[in-house]
Every structure is written in C-alpha cells, then in structure tokens.
Design a protein around this motif. Structure first.
Motif, PDB file in Angstrom:
ATOM      1  N   MET A  29      13.135  -6.582 -65.611  1.00 39.66           N
ATOM      2  CA  MET A  29      12.087  -5.753 -65.040  1.00 39.66           C
ATOM      3  C   MET A  29      11.405  -6.535 -63.936  1.00 39.66           C
ATOM      4  O   MET A  29      11.042  -7.694 -64.117  1.00 39.66           O
ATOM      5  CB  MET A  29      11.084  -5.363 -66.131  1.00 39.66           C
ATOM      6  N   PHE A  30      11.229  -5.905 -62.781  1.00 37.77           N
ATOM      7  CA  PHE A  30      10.506  -6.541 -61.706  1.00 37.77           C
ATOM      8  C   PHE A  30       9.646  -5.505 -60.994  1.00 37.77           C
ATOM      9  O   PHE A  30       9.816  -4.295 -61.181  1.00 37.77           O
ATOM     10  CB  PHE A  30      11.443  -7.251 -60.721  1.00 37.77           C
ATOM     11  N   ALA A  31       8.709  -6.007 -60.200  1.00 37.00           N
ATOM     12  CA  ALA A  31       7.818  -5.136 -59.441  1.00 37.00           C
ATOM     13  C   ALA A  31       7.596  -5.746 -58.067  1.00 37.00           C
ATOM     14  O   ALA A  31       7.746  -6.949 -57.882  1.00 37.00           O
ATOM     15  CB  ALA A  31       6.488  -4.965 -60.158  1.00 37.00           C
ATOM     16  N   ILE A  32       7.249  -4.904 -57.125  1.00 34.26           N
ATOM     17  CA  ILE A  32       6.848  -5.370 -55.800  1.00 34.26           C
ATOM     18  C   ILE A  32       5.368  -5.046 -55.668  1.00 34.26           C
ATOM     19  O   ILE A  32       4.962  -3.892 -55.811  1.00 34.26           O
ATOM     20  CB  ILE A  32       7.673  -4.698 -54.692  1.00 34.26           C
ATOM     21  N   LYS A  61       0.272  -9.269 -47.833  1.00 32.49           N
ATOM     22  CA  LYS A  61       1.695  -9.594 -47.957  1.00 32.49           C
ATOM     23  C   LYS A  61       2.261  -8.914 -49.199  1.00 32.49           C
ATOM     24  O   LYS A  61       1.531  -8.532 -50.095  1.00 32.49           O
ATOM     25  CB  LYS A  61       1.892 -11.107 -48.051  1.00 32.49           C
ATOM     26  N   GLN A  62       3.586  -8.791 -49.232  1.00 29.38           N
ATOM     27  CA  GLN A  62       4.252  -8.174 -50.375  1.00 29.38           C
ATOM     28  C   GLN A  62       5.087  -9.223 -51.089  1.00 29.38           C
ATOM     29  O   GLN A  62       5.707 -10.071 -50.447  1.00 29.38           O
ATOM     30  CB  GLN A  62       5.143  -7.019 -49.919  1.00 29.38           C
ATOM     31  N   TYR A  63       5.117  -9.158 -52.426  1.00 26.23           N
ATOM     32  CA  TYR A  63       5.826 -10.131 -53.249  1.00 26.23           C
ATOM     33  C   TYR A  63       6.658  -9.402 -54.302  1.00 26.23           C
ATOM     34  O   TYR A  63       6.218  -8.396 -54.859  1.00 26.23           O
ATOM     35  CB  TYR A  63       4.848 -11.065 -53.967  1.00 26.23           C
ATOM     36  N   ARG A  64       7.840  -9.930 -54.575  1.00 27.35           N
ATOM     37  CA  ARG A  64       8.680  -9.433 -55.669  1.00 27.35           C
ATOM     38  C   ARG A  64       8.406 -10.339 -56.867  1.00 27.35           C
ATOM     39  O   ARG A  64       8.622 -11.551 -56.795  1.00 27.35           O
ATOM     40  CB  ARG A  64      10.154  -9.505 -55.294  1.00 27.35           C
ATOM     41  N   VAL A  65       7.925  -9.775 -57.969  1.00 25.96           N
ATOM     42  CA  VAL A  65       7.519 -10.571 -59.124  1.00 25.96           C
ATOM     43  C   VAL A  65       8.269 -10.135 -60.374  1.00 25.96           C
ATOM     44  O   VAL A  65       8.639  -8.967 -60.516  1.00 25.96           O
ATOM     45  CB  VAL A  65       5.990 -10.475 -59.371  1.00 25.96           C
ATOM     46  N   GLU A  66       8.514 -11.099 -61.255  1.00 23.50           N
ATOM     47  CA  GLU A  66       9.132 -10.858 -62.554  1.00 23.50           C
ATOM     48  C   GLU A  66       8.293 -11.553 -63.610  1.00 23.50           C
ATOM     49  O   GLU A  66       7.571 -12.502 -63.312  1.00 23.50           O
ATOM     50  CB  GLU A  66      10.551 -11.422 -62.586  1.00 23.50           C
TER      51      GLU A  66
END
Length: 103
Positions: free
Chosen positions: A1-4, A10-15
């Motif tokens: 599962m991940f989210a942006i 700024k935008q980050y892709r996080v897990e």
C-alpha cells in the motif's frame, strides 16, 4: 500500500514504515503528525485518485528529527564592475516515518 501526498509545495510517494524528508513542519520530535493532503492511494491494485484530494484519507507519521541540509553557495559576479556577492543557504527539513495510511 502506498500513497502520494502533498506537503511544502512538493509531492512525495510514501509507504508504511519508510522515512522521508519534508520541508520543516511545526511539530516536536517524537510527536505524531497527520498529513491530510492525500492525492492518490493504492491499496493492493485498488487505486483511488483525488480531485484534488482523496476525501477521508490521511497519512499518520511520527516526527523523527529536524535538521538542515547541505550548504548551497550562491555567487554572483558582474564582470568589469568590481562587484561580487557570495551568499549561502541551508534548507531546514523534518524527517518523518510513516506509521499508517488510511483511506
């Protein structure tokens, strides 16, 4: 599962369980910090895209530390004018650890 997520412009892709650096936030080290500007959530192939944000989605993080990045030197010189300016800058950041992603 991940989210942006979006924070600090700024935008980050996080897990879950990952560390990442963001622009400095007002929270003490060790405190819990909730990011509510979630742009996208991927839950095992089930993708939810926001317009612009996903409603009722949030990312809960733990603030690990605050710090300052490497120095960036800004040097300006005007030829034949006997003019030069040297400045430095260190960007402040906060290290966050993702505890949970809820959608």
């Amino acid at each position: 599962m991940f989210a942006i997520i979006e924070t600090g412009g700024k935008q980050y892709r996080v897990e879950e369980g990952r560390h990442f650096n963001v622009e400095r936030v007002d929270a003490e080290a060790g405190a819990e910090f909730v990011l509510e500007k979630v742009l996208l959530v991927n839950n095992g192939g089930n993708v939810t895209v926001g317009a612009p944000y996903v409603e009722s989605a949030k990312v809960t993080c733990e603030v690990l530390e605050h710090g300052r990045g490497e120095k960036v030197v800004i040097f300006k010189k005007r030829r034949r004018k006997d003019s030069a300016v040297k400045r430095g800058h260190r960007q402040e950041f906060t290290t966050l650890k993702v505890k949970a992603i809820s959608a």
